[in-house]
Design a protein around this motif. Structure first.
Motif, PDB file in Angstrom:
ATOM      1  N   PRO A   9      -5.873  18.128  -7.789  1.00 17.38           N
ATOM      2  CA  PRO A   9      -4.979  17.800  -8.903  1.00 17.38           C
ATOM      3  C   PRO A   9      -5.589  16.711  -9.772  1.00 17.38           C
ATOM      4  CG  PRO A   9      -4.104  16.957  -6.844  1.00 17.38           C
ATOM      5  CD  PRO A   9      -5.287  17.777  -6.497  1.00 17.38           C
ATOM      6  N   LYS A  10      -5.468  16.885 -11.064  1.00 19.95           N
ATOM      7  CA  LYS A  10      -6.029  15.900 -11.983  1.00 19.95           C
ATOM      8  C   LYS A  10      -5.079  14.727 -12.120  1.00 19.95           C
ATOM      9  CE  LYS A  10      -8.824  19.171 -14.489  1.00 19.95           C
ATOM     10  NZ  LYS A  10      -8.565  20.335 -13.612  1.00 19.95           N
ATOM     11  N   PRO A  11      -5.524  13.528 -12.459  1.00 19.06           N
ATOM     12  CA  PRO A  11      -6.912  13.139 -12.692  1.00 19.06           C
ATOM     13  C   PRO A  11      -7.651  12.801 -11.400  1.00 19.06           C
ATOM     14  CG  PRO A  11      -5.457  11.307 -13.145  1.00 19.06           C
ATOM     15  CD  PRO A  11      -4.581  12.448 -12.735  1.00 19.06           C
ATOM     16  N   TYR A  12      -8.946  13.021 -11.409  1.00 17.81           N
ATOM     17  CA  TYR A  12      -9.734  12.649 -10.234  1.00 17.81           C
ATOM     18  C   TYR A  12     -11.133  12.276 -10.694  1.00 17.81           C
ATOM     19  CZ  TYR A  12     -11.982  17.248 -10.475  1.00 17.81           C
ATOM     20  OH  TYR A  12     -12.678  18.332 -10.866  1.00 17.81           O
TER      21      TYR A  12
ATOM     22  N   ARG B 250      -5.394   2.011  -7.026  1.00 19.82           N
ATOM     23  CA  ARG B 250      -4.776   1.294  -5.920  1.00 19.82           C
ATOM     24  C   ARG B 250      -4.813   2.104  -4.626  1.00 19.82           C
ATOM     25  NH1 ARG B 250      -3.663  -4.134  -5.966  1.00 19.82           N
ATOM     26  NH2 ARG B 250      -3.782  -4.706  -8.148  1.00 19.82           N
ATOM     27  N   SER B 251      -4.810   3.415  -4.733  1.00 23.38           N
ATOM     28  CA  SER B 251      -4.832   4.205  -3.500  1.00 23.38           C
ATOM     29  C   SER B 251      -5.680   5.457  -3.705  1.00 23.38           C
ATOM     30  CB  SER B 251      -3.413   4.526  -3.045  1.00 23.38           C
ATOM     31  OG  SER B 251      -2.993   5.766  -3.493  1.00 23.38           O
ATOM     32  N   PRO B 252      -6.989   5.267  -3.803  1.00 26.40           N
ATOM     33  CA  PRO B 252      -7.841   6.454  -3.951  1.00 26.40           C
ATOM     34  C   PRO B 252      -8.018   7.171  -2.622  1.00 26.40           C
ATOM     35  CG  PRO B 252      -9.125   4.425  -4.145  1.00 26.40           C
ATOM     36  CD  PRO B 252      -7.763   4.038  -3.720  1.00 26.40           C
ATOM     37  N   TRP B 253      -7.559   8.400  -2.556  1.00 28.61           N
ATOM     38  CA  TRP B 253      -7.738   9.189  -1.347  1.00 28.61           C
ATOM     39  C   TRP B 253      -9.001  10.031  -1.525  1.00 28.61           C
ATOM     40  CZ3 TRP B 253      -2.141  11.165   0.021  1.00 28.61           C
ATOM     41  CH2 TRP B 253      -1.375  10.047   0.373  1.00 28.61           C
TER      42      TRP B 253
ATOM     43  N   VAL C 284       3.248   5.782  -5.999  1.00 28.38           N
ATOM     44  CA  VAL C 284       3.066   5.737  -7.457  1.00 28.38           C
ATOM     45  C   VAL C 284       1.903   6.647  -7.843  1.00 28.38           C
ATOM     46  CG1 VAL C 284       2.421   4.249  -9.371  1.00 28.38           C
ATOM     47  CG2 VAL C 284       4.018   3.428  -7.656  1.00 28.38           C
ATOM     48  N   LYS C 285       0.833   6.542  -7.088  1.00 24.06           N
ATOM     49  CA  LYS C 285      -0.343   7.362  -7.357  1.00 24.06           C
ATOM     50  C   LYS C 285       0.027   8.849  -7.301  1.00 24.06           C
ATOM     51  CE  LYS C 285      -2.581   9.205  -4.654  1.00 24.06           C
ATOM     52  NZ  LYS C 285      -3.556   8.862  -3.655  1.00 24.06           N
TER      53      LYS C 285
ATOM     54  N   TRP D 134      -3.967   3.317 -12.854  1.00 24.71           N
ATOM     55  CA  TRP D 134      -3.661   2.186 -11.987  1.00 24.71           C
ATOM     56  C   TRP D 134      -3.336   2.673 -10.575  1.00 24.71           C
ATOM     57  CZ3 TRP D 134       0.708   0.690  -9.235  1.00 24.71           C
ATOM     58  CH2 TRP D 134       0.695  -0.619  -8.751  1.00 24.71           C
ATOM     59  N   GLY D 135      -2.502   3.717 -10.517  1.00 24.00           N
ATOM     60  CA  GLY D 135      -2.128   4.260  -9.202  1.00 24.00           C
ATOM     61  C   GLY D 135      -3.335   4.712  -8.417  1.00 24.00           C
ATOM     62  N   ILE D 136      -4.226   5.429  -9.099  1.00 23.03           N
ATOM     63  CA  ILE D 136      -5.388   5.941  -8.396  1.00 23.03           C
ATOM     64  C   ILE D 136      -6.294   4.801  -7.950  1.00 23.03           C
ATOM     65  CG2 ILE D 136      -7.506   7.260  -8.718  1.00 23.03           C
ATOM     66  CD1 ILE D 136      -5.943   9.267 -10.218  1.00 23.03           C
TER      67      ILE D 136
ATOM     68  N   GLN E 254       0.798  -1.225   0.000  1.00 21.18           N
ATOM     69  CA  GLN E 254       0.000   0.000   0.000  1.00 21.18           C
ATOM     70  C   GLN E 254       0.839   1.287   0.000  1.00 21.18           C
ATOM     71  OE1 GLN E 254      -3.274   0.050  -0.569  1.00 21.18           O
ATOM     72  NE2 GLN E 254      -2.907   2.216  -0.792  1.00 21.18           N
TER      73      GLN E 254
ATOM     74  N   TRP F 222      -0.774   4.067 -16.160  1.00 23.09           N
ATOM     75  CA  TRP F 222      -0.195   3.920 -14.824  1.00 23.09           C
ATOM     76  C   TRP F 222      -0.798   4.929 -13.846  1.00 23.09           C
ATOM     77  CZ3 TRP F 222       3.156   7.470 -12.366  1.00 23.09           C
ATOM     78  CH2 TRP F 222       3.552   8.552 -13.157  1.00 23.09           C
ATOM     79  N   GLN F 223      -1.216   6.091 -14.363  1.00 18.25           N
ATOM     80  CA  GLN F 223      -1.900   7.045 -13.477  1.00 18.25           C
ATOM     81  C   GLN F 223      -3.191   6.432 -12.959  1.00 18.25           C
ATOM     82  OE1 GLN F 223      -2.248  10.430 -16.080  1.00 18.25           O
ATOM     83  NE2 GLN F 223      -0.983  11.655 -14.713  1.00 18.25           N
TER      84      GLN F 223
ATOM     85  N   ASP G  82      -8.093  12.214  -4.609  1.00 17.34           N
ATOM     86  CA  ASP G  82      -8.288  11.586  -5.917  1.00 17.34           C
ATOM     87  C   ASP G  82      -9.763  11.383  -6.200  1.00 17.34           C
ATOM     88  OD1 ASP G  82      -5.426  11.042  -6.127  1.00 17.34           O
ATOM     89  OD2 ASP G  82      -5.839   9.629  -4.531  1.00 17.34           O
TER      90      ASP G  82
ATOM     91  N   ASP H 121       0.621   4.242  -2.867  1.00 15.55           N
ATOM     92  CA  ASP H 121       0.382   5.664  -2.587  1.00 15.55           C
ATOM     93  C   ASP H 121       1.399   6.531  -3.318  1.00 15.55           C
ATOM     94  OD1 ASP H 121      -1.652   4.897  -0.999  1.00 15.55           O
ATOM     95  OD2 ASP H 121      -0.685   5.367   0.912  1.00 15.55           O
TER      96      ASP H 121
ATOM     97  N   LEU I  64       0.271  21.176  -8.200  1.00 13.61           N
ATOM     98  CA  LEU I  64      -0.352  22.497  -8.166  1.00 13.61           C
ATOM     99  C   LEU I  64       0.446  23.384  -7.230  1.00 13.61           C
ATOM    100  CD1 LEU I  64      -4.052  21.396  -7.771  1.00 13.61           C
ATOM    101  CD2 LEU I  64      -3.002  22.276  -9.827  1.00 13.61           C
TER     102      LEU I  64
ATOM    103  N   LYS J 192       0.133  12.353 -10.206  1.00 15.45           N
ATOM    104  CA  LYS J 192      -0.847  13.435 -10.109  1.00 15.45           C
ATOM    105  C   LYS J 192      -0.228  14.761 -10.524  1.00 15.45           C
ATOM    106  CE  LYS J 192      -4.384  13.186  -7.794  1.00 15.45           C
ATOM    107  NZ  LYS J 192      -5.805  13.013  -8.131  1.00 15.45           N
ATOM    108  N   GLU J 193      -1.126  15.704 -10.750  1.00 13.72           N
ATOM    109  CA  GLU J 193      -0.714  17.041 -11.145  1.00 13.72           C
ATOM    110  C   GLU J 193      -0.025  17.743  -9.971  1.00 13.72           C
ATOM    111  OE1 GLU J 193      -3.287  20.401 -13.572  1.00 13.72           O
ATOM    112  OE2 GLU J 193      -4.187  19.155 -12.063  1.00 13.72           O
TER     113      GLU J 193
END
Lengths: 307, 159, 398
Positions: free
Chosen positions: B88-91, B20-23, A50-51, B16-18, A44, B13-14, B64, A48, A58, A55-56
């Motif tokens: 921040p995108k993508p969401y 796996r860990s959606p906040w 990698v995610k 995939w990442g999201i 996990q 991969w973006q 996310d 986190d 800002l 992301k963008e």
């Protein structure tokens, strides 16, 4: 070339990150178990990261963008070098005064948080940064005193020699370990000292404006600190990790034990107020550390090892 | 908006990442509080969303998934748009409850500007993924399903 | 130098949007301002377009946590207006559900208070114990949160006798856990350090601000609608009102947790005394003209509904006053001079429910350009009264 390899792969960046992320998972898993939950999968923390990397980024209009974007890397650099020094010391490679250098390096992540928070131009982030600053002022002195106790016990400034001495075998060592454990708790930003981030008061404190890769760097630094700081305690007070024979297994157990203690403290305490935390460190933390120091000096002079 | 359109092209991969860990960032826009509590309930031992890496975050900058509850009150509308711009995108956006999906029982209220999806499409003119989770309140299982479906859509949308 | 820190509209401290502007000097809060309206849904106006059968569903959705109190208060108001006698079994069922709701609400608050203090373990544990109550609600009513059980003149569904043991079992299992939670909260030294003496509201201030419910009872004001103006079956069962003299946050926690035990007592008493019978009275579709009030002790305090009927099947006017409306202004007495960290928990300490409170709307004049102030409204009111008087006088002359 060897130095670069050491810095990047082992025991530098990659190794410290991997162990740090695993420890980070361990922390979350134990927290979840304490709270009757199942907890996240092993990878996990990596997900986190990698995610966040995808992301963008800002940057707020009010922020000083250079300081804002550079601050995470300052703490990150400090953490890498600290992990390098610490692991090498456990391997038996040490240089004179590395314990002092380590103390300085370990302040860098906190400084990075303060810088980043102040540069982000958000009133809440600034408040979080000032809280972090107050905390640094509160815990550094007791921590340094506790380290001096360990140095007195080992009779050396070499981290390697410190690592070979079981400081906690004496009364002053126990007191110093306790103080250092609490200081580590603050450095990691865990309850009861998660005052700077204080999710329900300051949202995320200094991190509030960070998004994407810079936030990932902060998370990474935190994961590495989760590796470095318990190892720091193990090295200084618990006799370090011995790589001869099955010593490393015992070393890992010691390390996990310290992490477990930190996580349990985190999960059984509410957040303190900033004034309470400072009072706690300046009154009890400093008092205990001074007491430990006096006991250690007396023990040293009289020749009583158990003091 | 052209820039928004180009931004929504999510690389594999973006996505995939999201997934796996959606906040999750939670946003209430004129609610009865119930969806909000059921959302928090998802994090507690019975449902424990942390198993899937779902975490509740306090700052929209870390989010996310935007969990939007409520019937989109006039005073909340500009705040909602401001928060969407800060993520921040993508969401993805998940509209929780009957109110979020179609204004629910407050359909005739003078103070509503319509369901979340309409606001995103017609007022903000963005093509962010919006998942509606009906129910008053939706059960935690339904909320989890909504998030999963939204993340699947995000992965399918990659080009 | 004072600086302004916003809490809200979107802040992890609250599930609902609410905007507090704290003026702070260093860490100390010197001023609190509140901006509301993020949750206003126009429920009072909507109620005027719905029939008496529909309004309970609408007012239930005022608030998800006290979703039992609002329809109950509305039904009481209509029953008061039309002089409807509710069958005894319906009264018992009403009290049982009301108390299950209170248990759930207090546990929810205890958990959230832990969360606000950064003590997530308390949060998780309290909500774990709350889950069987939601299951119980689902069994009895069909939904976890919005029950739709209350209707004017009675309740919609009966509780069959085979469910009694299930309710008793759930409550018996809850009791030791509540005791454990009570002990854990009151014995924890760090928790005490954070709660004791913080957010102190004196008895005089409590009366002056007119605070209600557990907030008032924690300051030593002995009020409880269930005892003072009984509804449901609360006057037929043995229980007592919990008060504390200390008036700080710890007292509020204590009062709420102890009230849970009284709620269990109430439910058990109701289950014992309940006898078979009808669960709903005959209610005419059109309520004769008149006005009625309904008071219910919601988990947060007195919930008050006022209904004007005009002889049709829809209310002419519905006025709602939720407990948080009275509790909210006490912030000025409790927050000023405290530190920011404490204010976060003090704000949560009254168990605020903003969606209950938001009955206000900004009034603009006909062209929508100017906001009408209090004086403007007063003047409008005077003018209208004068006009009505004049009309009445003219009518008399003719």
């Amino acid at each position: 070339m060897r130095y670069v390899l050491e810095l990047v792969i082992y025991p530098g960046f990659i190794f410290a990150t991997a162990v740090g992320l695993l420890t980070s998972w361990f922390e979350r898993k134990v927290s979840a178990l304490v709270q009757w939950r199942k907890g996240p999968p092993v990878l996990q923390p990596l997900y986190d990261l990698v995610k966040l990397a995808g992301k963008e980024t800002l940057v707020s209009e009010r922020a000083n963008s250079a300081g804002f974007l550079l601050a995470p890397f300052l703490g990150f650099a400090g953490a890498i070098v600290a992990s390098l020094i610490l692991w090498n010391a456990n391997l038996g490679r040490s240089f004179l005064g590395d314990s002092i250098v380590l103390l300085y390096l370990l302040v860098l992540p906190a400084l990075a948080v303060i810088l980043g928070g102040l540069a982000s131009g958000n009133p809440i982030a600034i408040l979080g940064a000032t809280r972090e600053l107050k905390l640094v002022l509160a815990y550094e002195v007791p921590l340094v005193l506790a380290v001096i106790v360990a140095i007195l016990k080992a009779d050396s400034l070499l981290l390697h020699r410190l690592g070979n001495t079981i400081t906690i075998g004496s009364l002053s060592g126990v007191l110093a370990f306790f103080v250092a454990l609490l200081a580590v708790q603050v450095k990691l930003g865990f309850a009861p000292f998660d005052i700077a981030e204080a999710e329900t008061e300051l949202i995320a404190g200094p991190y509030i404006e960070y998004s994407g890769p810079p936030l990932a760097v902060f998370k990474l630094t935190h994961a590495m600190l989760l590796f470095i700081l318990p190892l720091f305690l193990v090295t200084l007070f618990l006799g370090g990790i011995d790589f001869r024979g099955l010593g490393w297994l015992w070393g890992i157990l010691k390390y996990l034990g310290v992490v477990l203690a930190i996580v349990l403290i985190k999960n059984t305490n509410p957040r303190l107020r900033i004034d309470q935390a400072i009072r706690f460190f300046w009154r009890y933390g400093l008092g205990l550390a001074l007491l430990a120091l006096v006991l250690a000096i007396i023990g040293d002079q009289v020749g009583l090892r158990w003091l | 908006m052209a820039s928004a359109g180009s931004k929504t092209r999510t690389s594999p991969w973006q996505a995939w990442g999201i997934s796996r860990s959606p906040w999750v960032y939670h946003l209430a826009t004129g609610t009865c509080n119930n969806c909000d509590i059921e959302l928090l309930d998802c994090l507690t031992p019975r449902y424990d969303l942390e198993r899937f890496g779902i975490k509740l975050v306090g700052s929209p900058r870390h989010a996310d998934v935007l969990m939007v509850t409520g019937m989109m009150n006039r005073k909340c509308l500009p705040r909602f748009i401001a928060v969407c711009r800060q993520v921040p995108k993508p969401y993805i956006i998940v509209a929780l409850g009957a109110c979020g999906a179609n204004k629910g029982i407050f359909h005739d209220s003078y103070n509503t500007v319509g369901p979340v999806e309409r606001v995103v499409r017609e007022i903000m003119k963005e093509d962010t993924i919006v998942v509606n989770v009906p129910g008053c309140p939706p059960k935690p299982e339904a909320i989890i399903l909504g998030v999963v479906k939204g993340l699947k859509l995000l992965q399918e949308r990659r080009r | 130098m004072p600086s302004k820190i916003p809490i809200g509209p979107y802040h992890p401290l609250q599930e609902e949007p609410e905007h507090f502007i704290l003026t702070i000097e260093g860490e100390q809060v010197v001023d609190v301002d509140v901006s509301i309206g993020y949750n206003h849904r126009g429920i009072e106006k909507l109620a005027e377009s719905k029939t008496y059968d529909q309004v309970p569903f609408l007012v239930e959705r005022i608030c998800g946590i006290c979703s039992m109190s609002h329809p109950l208060a509305f039904s009481l108001a209509v029953e008061n207006c039309a002089g409807i006698e509710v069958p005894p079994r319906a009264n018992y069922i009403r009290t049982i559900l009301d108390e299950i709701r209170r248990l759930h609400s207090h546990l929810l608050w205890a958990g959230l208070a832990g969360h606000f203090l950064g003590y997530n373990t308390v949060w998780m544990w309290a909500w774990k114990y709350r889950e069987p109550l939601l299951e119980l609600s689902e069994l009895l009513t069909g939904n976890r949160n919005h029950y739709g059980m209350i209707k004017v003149g009675g309740v919609r569904r009966d509780i069959p006798p085979e469910h009694y043991p299930l309710i008793r079992k759930a409550l018996d299992e809850l009791k030791p856990k509540l005791e454990m939670l009570y002990g854990a909260v009151l014995d924890d030294p760090v928790l005490r350090a954070r709660l004791e003496g913080v957010g102190h509201l004196s008895r005089e201030d409590a009366i002056r601000y007119g605070v209600l419910g557990p907030t008032a009872r924690a300051s030593g004001v002995d009020i409880d609608i269930r005892r003072d103006y009984p509804y449901g079956a609360s006057d037929k069962v043995e229980w007592r009102v919990i008060t504390s003299e200390r008036g700080d946050l710890l007292a509020r926690v204590e009062v709420r947790l102890l009230e849970c035990f009284e709620s269990i007592k109430l439910i058990e008493g109701c289950l014992e005394q309940m006898e078979p019978g009808p669960i709903s009275a005959d209610v005419p579709r059109k309520i004769p003209p008149g006005e009625g009030i309904g008071q219910v002790e919601a988990p947060r305090g007195e919930c008050f509904h006022y209904v004007v009927a005009n002889g049709t099947d829809k209310p002419e006017r519905l006025k709602i006053r939720a407990p948080t409306y009275m509790n909210l202004p006490s912030f000025r007495a409790t927050c000023l001079g405290e530190t920011l960290s404490d204010v976060a928990i003090i704000l949560a300490g009254i168990d605020p429910c903003y969606c209950c409170t938001e009955r206000l709307v900004r009034i603009k004049d006909g062209r929508g350009e100017r906001r009408l102030s209090f004086e403007d409204l007063l003047k409008l009111s005077w003018e209208k009264t004068a006009r009505l008087r004049k009309e009445a006088k003219d009518g008399c002359v003719e």
